[in-house]
Design an enzyme around this catalytic site. Structure first.
Site, PDB file in Angstrom:
ATOM      1  N   ALA A  54    -110.224 -39.935 -36.685  1.00  0.00           N
ATOM      2  CA  ALA A  54    -109.849 -40.649 -35.099  1.00  0.00           C
ATOM      3  C   ALA A  54    -108.685 -42.076 -37.224  1.00  0.00           C
ATOM      4  CB  ALA A  54    -110.471 -42.158 -35.386  1.00  0.00           C
ATOM      5  N   LYS A  55    -107.906 -42.419 -36.459  1.00  0.00           N
ATOM      6  CA  LYS A  55    -107.441 -43.355 -37.711  1.00  0.00           C
ATOM      7  C   LYS A  55    -107.253 -45.589 -36.993  1.00  0.00           C
ATOM      8  CE  LYS A  55    -105.231 -43.207 -40.837  1.00  0.00           C
ATOM      9  NZ  LYS A  55    -106.182 -42.318 -42.483  1.00  0.00           N
ATOM     10  N   GLY A  56    -106.758 -46.183 -37.441  1.00  0.00           N
ATOM     11  CA  GLY A  56    -106.375 -47.603 -36.997  1.00  0.00           C
ATOM     12  C   GLY A  56    -105.144 -47.995 -37.999  1.00  0.00           C
TER      13      GLY A  56
END
Ligand code: NAD
Length: 426
Positions: free
Chosen positions: A106-108
């Site tokens: 994931a990444k934000g």
């Protein structure tokens, strides 16, 4: 965006597709890996110190959770895009699989310039962003960590905000936290320290020793500074360091401890003005970075941002080994040029897995409420990274291919195995 590809995400997908091709992966899996499972965009208001209200845009993307909860950092940067966040999320899927830890990717990100914001503004932005993405994150679903522009304090605010909404403390929702609230020993420098583990293994393959090897490091933030520090401790001569504002060069080797003190003090976060060397590129940061990438040295560590080594400058790289501390610092076309020129490139999805490995240890320690000593952590990290390096090396030899393709094959094989074992719901 690069001149070579339309999108950073497509560049990662093309790597995944190439691995799928070599592995004869069925289209159903290839198609799933070519998309992100969830993409959240949020536009949210933040009260600024001068009383005005600004609208910020943030993202949280989960590329895959086939092998476990999604895992990946949060970036605060003025130029970050959804496409970049998707690319970073996909790289996390590959990294956690190469490391063989039970996570997906994931990444934000938030489009903002943290250097131009006060601590109070950053706290309000972080708490609101954390609330917006709280429909996705959680210790069993998706666990953020620091990346460019974020740090342990920002992780602490995320942990506190998430915990307040639940009514009790949940340290395992985020990693890279300060030690006082459940952070892990060894996490802060884990990515850069891991680059040193990898540099040592790579040097051995090239019949080189780290003792006396010359090193150039692009970026002197969390990853670059820790890599420089640990490489210097291994006996390397770190001759050049650059960051977004400037550079410092010393052919005899920079005093990295003194440079760290300078950056943390008088330098205000940057290396420009450090007296233990001279500026490169006639004092122009852009030219200095170009000069650093072309510097004659044994080991080059790009540890800043994506797309630094491109088709335009790859032929100028003189380093024998490139250890990708940053995510995606080399474009696919540049990668081919480096390979053809005999440069030994250790790809991001292997070189910088130290951070997510110790993040995994932090999460395990939080769930167990039982903490480990730093020696144990460093030792476990070294073992996992050495195994990953050895597995990738074996594939690269068997398949007569570069380490990037080999690492991607190892990762894709593991993710596809998880997808096929789980099947498709319903
Ligand atoms: P950071 O914000 O701590 O540091 C970034 C550094 O790069 C700073 O010194 C900055 O001045 C410099 N920089 C920015 N733009 C630059 C440019 N155009 N030219 C030269 N220098 C520039 O970020 P970080 O956490 O060290 O991350 C660096 C890279 O490593 C990113 O690609 C990130 O995704 C990757 N990474 C980070 C971690 C982690 O644990 N923090 C883990 C794996 C990978």
């Amino acid at each position: 965006m690069t001149a070579e590809t339309n999108s950073l995400f497509e560049a990662v997908v093309s790597q995944i597709n190439a691995a799928c091709e070599r592995l004869n992966v069925k289209d159903a899996y290839r198609l799933r890996l070519g998309k992100c499972e969830r993409e959240l965009t949020t536009n949210f208001p933040v009260k600024m110190d001068d009383g005005t209200v600004k609208i910020f845009t943030g993202f949280r993307v989960q590329h895959s959770d086939s092998r476990g909860p999604a895992k990946g950092g949060i970036r605060y940067h003025p130029d970050v895009t959804l496409d970049e966040t998707k690319a970073l999320a996909a790289r996390m899927t590959l990294k956690t699989a190469v490391a063989n830890i039970p996570y997906g990717g994931a990444k934000g990100a938030v489009i903002c310039n943290p250097e131009l914001m006060s601590q109070n503004e950053l706290e309000r932005l972080t708490r609101r962003y954390a609330t917006e993405i709280s429909i996705l994150i959680g210790p069993e679903s998706d666990i953020p960590a620091p990346d460019v522009g974020t740090n342990p304090q920002i992780m602490a605010w995320i942990m506190d905000t998430y915990s307040m909404a639940k009514g009790y403390s949940i340290p395992a929702v985020v990693t890279g936290k300060p030690l006082e609230i459940g952070g892990s020993k060894g996490r802060f420098e884990a990515t850069g320290r891991g680059c040193t583990v990898i540099a040592k293994l790579a040097a051995k393959q090239k019949h080189m020793s780290l003792e006396g090897a010359t090193v150039a490091v692009q970026g002197f933030g969390n990853v670059g500074s820790a890599a420089a520090k640990w490489l210097a401790r291994e006996g390397c001569r770190v001759i050049a360091v650059t960051d977004v504002k400037g550079s410092v060069y010393n052919s005899k080797g920079l005093d990295i401890e003194a440079l760290l003190n300078y950056r943390n003090g008088a330098g205000g976060g940057f290396v420009i003005g450090f007296k233990g060397g001279e500026a490169m590129g006639n004092g122009n940061a852009k030219l200095a970075n170009a000069e650093l990438l072309a510097l004659p040295c044994d080991i080059l560590v790009p540890a800043a941002l994506e797309n630094q080594i491109t088709a335009a400058n790859a032929a100028q790289v003189k380093a024998k080994i490139v250890v990708e501390g940053a995510n995606g610092p080399t474009t696919p076309e540049a990668s081919k040029i480096l390979y053809d020129n005999g440069v030994y490139v250790i790809p991001d999805i292997l070189a910088n897995i130290g951070g997510v490995i110790v993040s995994y240890f932090e999460w395990v320690q939080n769930i167990e409420s039982f903490f480990w000593e730093e020696e144990e952590i460093n030792d476990k990290q070294r073992r996992i990274m050495t195994n990953a390096f050895t597995e990738v090396l074996e594939i690269s030899k068997a398949e007569k291919t570069d380490m990037r393709t080999a690492a991607c094959m190892l990762a894709v094989k593991r993710v596809v195995a998880a997808m096929s074992t789980r099947g498709i719901y319903p």
